[in-house]
Design a protein around this motif. Structure first.
Motif, PDB file in Angstrom:
ATOM      1  N   VAL A 136      75.460  27.793  -5.986  1.00 18.31           N
ATOM      2  CA  VAL A 136      75.197  28.769  -4.931  1.00 18.31           C
ATOM      3  C   VAL A 136      76.082  29.999  -5.119  1.00 18.31           C
ATOM      4  O   VAL A 136      75.636  31.139  -4.927  1.00 18.31           O
ATOM      5  CB  VAL A 136      75.410  28.149  -3.538  1.00 18.31           C
ATOM      6  N   LEU A 137      77.341  29.805  -5.489  1.00 20.09           N
ATOM      7  CA  LEU A 137      78.234  30.941  -5.730  1.00 20.09           C
ATOM      8  C   LEU A 137      77.712  31.814  -6.869  1.00 20.09           C
ATOM      9  O   LEU A 137      77.707  33.047  -6.777  1.00 20.09           O
ATOM     10  CB  LEU A 137      79.642  30.452  -6.053  1.00 20.09           C
ATOM     11  N   SER A 160      75.186  36.958  -7.957  1.00 19.08           N
ATOM     12  CA  SER A 160      74.245  37.705  -8.801  1.00 19.08           C
ATOM     13  C   SER A 160      73.054  38.213  -7.984  1.00 19.08           C
ATOM     14  O   SER A 160      72.123  38.800  -8.535  1.00 19.08           O
ATOM     15  CB  SER A 160      73.735  36.815  -9.946  1.00 19.08           C
ATOM     16  N   GLY A 161      73.102  37.961  -6.657  1.00 17.26           N
ATOM     17  CA  GLY A 161      72.066  38.477  -5.763  1.00 17.26           C
ATOM     18  C   GLY A 161      70.831  37.618  -5.655  1.00 17.26           C
ATOM     19  O   GLY A 161      69.799  38.081  -5.140  1.00 17.26           O
ATOM     20  N   ALA A 206      83.109  35.227  -1.068  1.00 18.96           N
ATOM     21  CA  ALA A 206      82.330  35.923  -2.099  1.00 18.96           C
ATOM     22  C   ALA A 206      81.424  36.992  -1.495  1.00 18.96           C
ATOM     23  O   ALA A 206      80.730  37.710  -2.236  1.00 18.96           O
ATOM     24  CB  ALA A 206      81.495  34.918  -2.884  1.00 18.96           C
ATOM     25  N   GLY A 207      81.399  37.095  -0.159  1.00 21.57           N
ATOM     26  CA  GLY A 207      80.625  38.139   0.497  1.00 21.57           C
ATOM     27  C   GLY A 207      79.130  37.921   0.501  1.00 21.57           C
ATOM     28  O   GLY A 207      78.365  38.895   0.543  1.00 21.57           O
ATOM     29  N   ILE A 208      78.688  36.654   0.487  1.00 21.09           N
ATOM     30  CA  ILE A 208      77.245  36.415   0.399  1.00 21.09           C
ATOM     31  C   ILE A 208      76.626  35.951   1.715  1.00 21.09           C
ATOM     32  O   ILE A 208      75.438  35.618   1.750  1.00 21.09           O
ATOM     33  CB  ILE A 208      76.910  35.402  -0.719  1.00 21.09           C
ATOM     34  N   LEU A 209      77.397  35.917   2.805  1.00 17.96           N
ATOM     35  CA  LEU A 209      76.877  35.448   4.088  1.00 17.96           C
ATOM     36  C   LEU A 209      76.618  36.610   5.046  1.00 17.96           C
ATOM     37  O   LEU A 209      77.453  37.503   5.206  1.00 17.96           O
ATOM     38  CB  LEU A 209      77.860  34.473   4.743  1.00 17.96           C
ATOM     39  N   LYS A 257      71.868  39.247   1.345  1.00 21.34           N
ATOM     40  CA  LYS A 257      70.875  40.119   0.711  1.00 21.34           C
ATOM     41  C   LYS A 257      69.437  39.621   0.908  1.00 21.34           C
ATOM     42  O   LYS A 257      68.521  40.111   0.242  1.00 21.34           O
ATOM     43  CB  LYS A 257      71.175  40.255  -0.781  1.00 21.34           C
ATOM     44  N   SER A 258      69.252  38.672   1.815  1.00 20.20           N
ATOM     45  CA  SER A 258      67.898  38.185   2.079  1.00 20.20           C
ATOM     46  C   SER A 258      67.026  39.320   2.602  1.00 20.20           C
ATOM     47  O   SER A 258      67.459  40.126   3.433  1.00 20.20           O
ATOM     48  CB  SER A 258      67.927  37.060   3.123  1.00 20.20           C
ATOM     49  N   GLU A 259      65.784  39.386   2.127  1.00 18.32           N
ATOM     50  CA  GLU A 259      64.838  40.391   2.602  1.00 18.32           C
ATOM     51  C   GLU A 259      64.054  39.892   3.823  1.00 18.32           C
ATOM     52  O   GLU A 259      63.234  40.618   4.384  1.00 18.32           O
ATOM     53  CB  GLU A 259      63.867  40.758   1.481  1.00 18.32           C
ATOM     54  N   HIS A 260      64.330  38.629   4.207  1.00 18.20           N
ATOM     55  CA  HIS A 260      63.602  38.030   5.335  1.00 18.20           C
ATOM     56  C   HIS A 260      64.583  37.347   6.294  1.00 18.20           C
ATOM     57  O   HIS A 260      64.452  36.167   6.606  1.00 18.20           O
ATOM     58  CB  HIS A 260      62.567  37.026   4.819  1.00 18.20           C
ATOM     59  N   LYS A 261      65.546  38.112   6.757  1.00 19.72           N
ATOM     60  CA  LYS A 261      66.578  37.537   7.619  1.00 19.72           C
ATOM     61  C   LYS A 261      66.016  36.982   8.935  1.00 19.72           C
ATOM     62  O   LYS A 261      66.476  35.954   9.427  1.00 19.72           O
ATOM     63  CB  LYS A 261      67.660  38.579   7.928  1.00 19.72           C
TER      64      LYS A 261
END
Length: 458
Positions: free
Chosen positions: A109-110, A115-116, A135-138, A352-356
């Motif tokens: 997952v990391l 990597s987006g 990691a700034g992904i949430l 970065k989800s396009e469908h939050k």
């Protein structure tokens, strides 16, 4: 930038643990909601779960959810069923599951997240979520999630998914640690098998009385209390609850690592004395302690709700073992309250989800009433939501009543730093130096404190 990259690379090297929870310090006790509150919460939940469609009429969006549940036999079927139920109720959303084995999950997952390419909905436990947040992904959920849902979560559980004042995940299937005891050993030790110790002192005396039995009929040593002291991060993690009981802590109110405090010294002094007196066995992991408890060689053990299944299996007598097993909340210690920590599964939305909107709808469905009742019936999981945890269907026996009661005072693990797993390994080493190598407590805590602060960049 270099520091952030270093933290992320270190996090990639740390394997995820089954034990979870996050946040720091202690939390307020939450009273059970009134019937009116339950009705109101149920109504608001229904409104939230029937929100306006994400896509235009006739269109369908596809979202993904990364998880390890579908990769495990015990949860694969129920997880698929919950996703099917969600899609049936939300025909405008298609959900695709990304099943990843647990021991590979955190790293994959990391890598995907940085990597987006992470899933729209990310499952995790607290140590994992801490690394994912680092990691700034949430995504921030404060305004994305329903206020009624957020208000319905026990404060202790909500604080465990809050970073820097922002909610970054929601609790799903929490596992607070409570106390189990062997009724047969209590009876042999002259204790009332139907009366669990209510205070820490009472528990200590009961443990000493059981240990005084010496050996069982097969010549095996009988211990009074099972606490993990083995060389795994889980040991350090569990000791956060022991520290809290004695008024100690891992980090101070400002989030700074602060191991050498009066409460922690008292907790480790108590542990050392009981290890020396052979009341607590030294150097064992939780899996070893579970086996000893199931075989009647330990009088008291601290474990999560998953312990019951482990004891039944290890004992060889299945549900018959329940007759030997007492269950109660952790006895009150120096703070005057039942101090414990919890582990849990958590659900988050990829930044970065396009469908939050579709992603949060899935999250709220999975932690909602219908899904939780079905998941509970299948796997006896708990709910972090007050209106659901107090339902009769979630409290079908005394065992579940105790764990739902323990939820009211369960504190999150202080796992707000991505290096928390590494830090717990250092705490475990410190415990071993103290209880096995007989090193000075204050000196060990000072040295460990310096090591972890450097690790944390403090």
């Amino acid at each position: 930038m270099k520091k952030t990259l270093a933290v992320m690379m270190s996090a990639l090297m740390v394997g995820g643990l089954a034990l979870s929870g996050c946040g720091g310090g202690q939390t307020a006790t939450t009273a059970a909601p009134t019937e009116a509150a339950k009705t109101e919460a149920a109504g608001t939940e229904s409104a939230a779960e029937s929100a306006a469609p994400v896509a235009a009429s006739g269109e369908q969006v596809t979202i993904t959810i990364s998880n390890w549940l579908e990769a495990e036999e015990a949860t694969s079927a129920i997880f698929k069923e919950l996703l099917d139920d969600f899609m049936a109720a939300n025909p405008d959303i298609k959900v695709e599951s990304q099943a990843i084995p647990f021991n590979q999950y955190k790293d994959q997952v990391l890598i995907a997240g940085t990597s987006g390419n992470a899933a729209d909905v990310i499952m995790g436990n607290s140590q994992m979520m801490s690394a994912f947040n680092g990691a700034g992904i949430l995504a921030e959920l404060d305004s994305l999630a329903s206020k009624d849902v957020l208000d319905d979560i026990y404060p202790g559980y909500l604080s465990g998914t809050t970073y820097g004042g922002k909610v970054k995940a929601l609790s799903w299937a929490p596992h607070p640690i409570a106390m189990y005891y062997n009724k047969d050993l209590f009876t042999k030790a002259g204790l009332d098998p139907e009366k669990a110790p209510a205070t820490w002192d009472e528990m200590t005396e009961a443990a000493k009385a059981v240990a005084a039995l010496g050996k069982d009929d097969s010549g095996n040593t009988i211990y009074g209390l099972g606490l993990p002291t083995g060389k795994v991060a889980h040991t350090g993690t569990v000791f956060n609850g022991i520290f809290y009981t004695f008024g100690g802590h891992f980090v101070d109110k400002d989030g700074v690592v602060d191991l050498n405090n009066e409460g922690n010294v008292a907790a480790l002094t108590w542990t050392k004395e009981l290890v020396d007196a052979k009341v607590i066995p030294a150097g064992l992991e939780i899996k070893d302690l579970r086996g000893l408890f199931a075989s009647g060689q330990i009088g008291i053990i601290f474990d999560g709700d998953m312990g019951r299944g482990a004891f039944r299996a290890s004992s060889g007598i299945g549900e018959e073992f329940d007759k030997k097993m007492g269950i109660a909340i952790i006895p009150a210690g120096e703070t005057g309250r039942s101090e414990t920590v919890y582990t849990e599964h958590q659900l988050a939305v990829f930044e970065k989800s396009e469908h939050k909107e579709a992603a949060i709808r899935l999250v709220e469905y999975l932690i909602g009433k219908d899904a939780m009742l079905k998941y509970h019936k299948s796997n006896a999981v708990l709910s972090a939501r007050k209106s659901i945890a107090t339902l009769p269907e979630m409290n079908e026996d005394y065992f579940m009543e105790v764990f739902n009661k323990q939820s009211e005072t369960a504190s999150p693990l202080p796992a707000t730093n991505a290096m928390f797993d590494n830090a717990m390994n250092e705490v475990t080493k410190a415990i071993e130096r103290i209880v096995v190598n007989n090193e000075d407590i204050a000196t060990v805590l000072d040295e460990t404190n310096a090591t972890i602060r450097e690790m944390y960049g403090q």
